[in-house]
Design an enzyme around this catalytic site. Sequence first.
Site, PDB file in Angstrom:
ATOM      1  N   GLY A  56       5.857   0.737   4.757  1.00 44.63           N
ATOM      2  CA  GLY A  56       6.031   0.052   3.500  1.00 44.63           C
ATOM      3  C   GLY A  56       5.911   0.551   2.374  1.00 44.63           C
ATOM      4  N   CYS A  57       6.306  -0.173   1.160  1.00 44.31           N
ATOM      5  CA  CYS A  57       6.861   0.551  -0.130  1.00 44.31           C
ATOM      6  C   CYS A  57       5.259   0.995  -0.683  1.00 44.31           C
ATOM      7  CB  CYS A  57       7.252  -0.291  -1.347  1.00 44.31           C
ATOM      8  SG  CYS A  57       6.568  -1.668  -1.292  1.00 44.31           S
ATOM      9  N   TYR A  58       4.327   0.274  -0.861  1.00 45.68           N
ATOM     10  CA  TYR A  58       2.863   0.824  -1.288  1.00 45.68           C
ATOM     11  C   TYR A  58       2.280   1.809  -0.301  1.00 45.68           C
ATOM     12  CZ  TYR A  58       2.174  -3.185  -4.512  1.00 45.68           C
ATOM     13  OH  TYR A  58       2.179  -4.213  -5.598  1.00 45.68           O
ATOM     14  N   GLU A  79       7.202   6.038  -7.089  1.00 45.56           N
ATOM     15  CA  GLU A  79       8.358   5.861  -6.341  1.00 45.56           C
ATOM     16  C   GLU A  79       9.302   4.781  -6.601  1.00 45.56           C
ATOM     17  OE1 GLU A  79       7.668   5.321  -1.943  1.00 45.56           O
ATOM     18  OE2 GLU A  79       7.287   2.994  -2.639  1.00 45.56           O
TER      19      GLU A  79
END
Length: 363
Positions: A174-176, A335
């Site tokens: 996942g991004c987080y 990011e």
Amino acid sequence: MLKVAVLGATGYSGLELTRILLRHPRVEKPVFLRRPESQNLQPDQRAGKSGATLNDENGKVNLADIFPTLSGNGGYPLQPLSWSALKAQGVELLFLATPHEVSRTLVPQAVANGVRVIDLSGAWRLKESQHRAIYGFKDEGSVTAAELTEKAIYGLPELHADKIPGASVVANPGCYATTVILALAPLLTAGIADREKGIIADSKSGVSGAGKEPTSRTHFVSVADNLSAYGVFTHRHLGEIAEQLHLGTNEITFTPHLLPIPRGILSTIYVHLKQPMQASAIENVYRDFYKGKKFVRVFATPKLPEIQFSLNTNYCDLGFCLAPDGQRLVIVSCEDNLIKGAAGQAVQNMNLMYGFPEEDGLL
């Protein structure tokens, strides 16, 4: 040259994945897929805002009509998913940029047909049932699900580069979770973070992190000139963070926020150290841990990352500040949620799976 297919190219992450794959020096032009049930598109789905059809003269949906930025390169027809057709076309690897429940259904089919998978959803990231419960997977407890859960490799190259090359299923992080895990892994591995005092991860993301499907929370009038917290104590990425860092969910407080910007994540992480330390020693911990890792940039203190520094790149940028007492540490991790947090990391995993240079297509 590697032959790949992409299902879900019409989403934000799928578009970024398409762009990266089209310029990759070791990948043929991808096969773009649509789910079988989406063949019978409703008129409002087949037409753009101006009323122009999204089908070509042969009745095929063209990705370039959905995303005009791809125009002028011969077209990108979306063909219905067919395992026999993929086999006939020599496809070895399938990227799934699909909803969790769709990936949960399709990954077992892909594996059964001898196709390797990189899944950008959360369908196969979690090993522990209490963390998967939030998804409400209907196949939970089945033999097939249990086997694939065990087989799937969490695709964070900076932590699992040794396992990814042999994987048949890679669960893209996942991004987080990527920003928080990369910020904390060096400290926890070195044993210098005081877990008993708790860790706080305060994360903020652009709206694209919520996906392309509009909701009341992501409408312009809700997002513009606003900042809001959501998913407090309940966000799906908490389980990933806890599992990958070997933390109990009571040892870390993770709070995501929605920023009024299209893309990018900034996570601010608060940690107590067990003993007073010098900033130079902490910087060495990070640099030693990420030595040779091409897509983590460690900033020299007191310089801190900003969202704009990593936009449109596959980098995760890390920086920190240490309090005068030498024990209170603040880490900032940034990011691009669509690149390092999704599509770029997926291609980074592909490069490892096929023995390509890790930076191919990404620099």
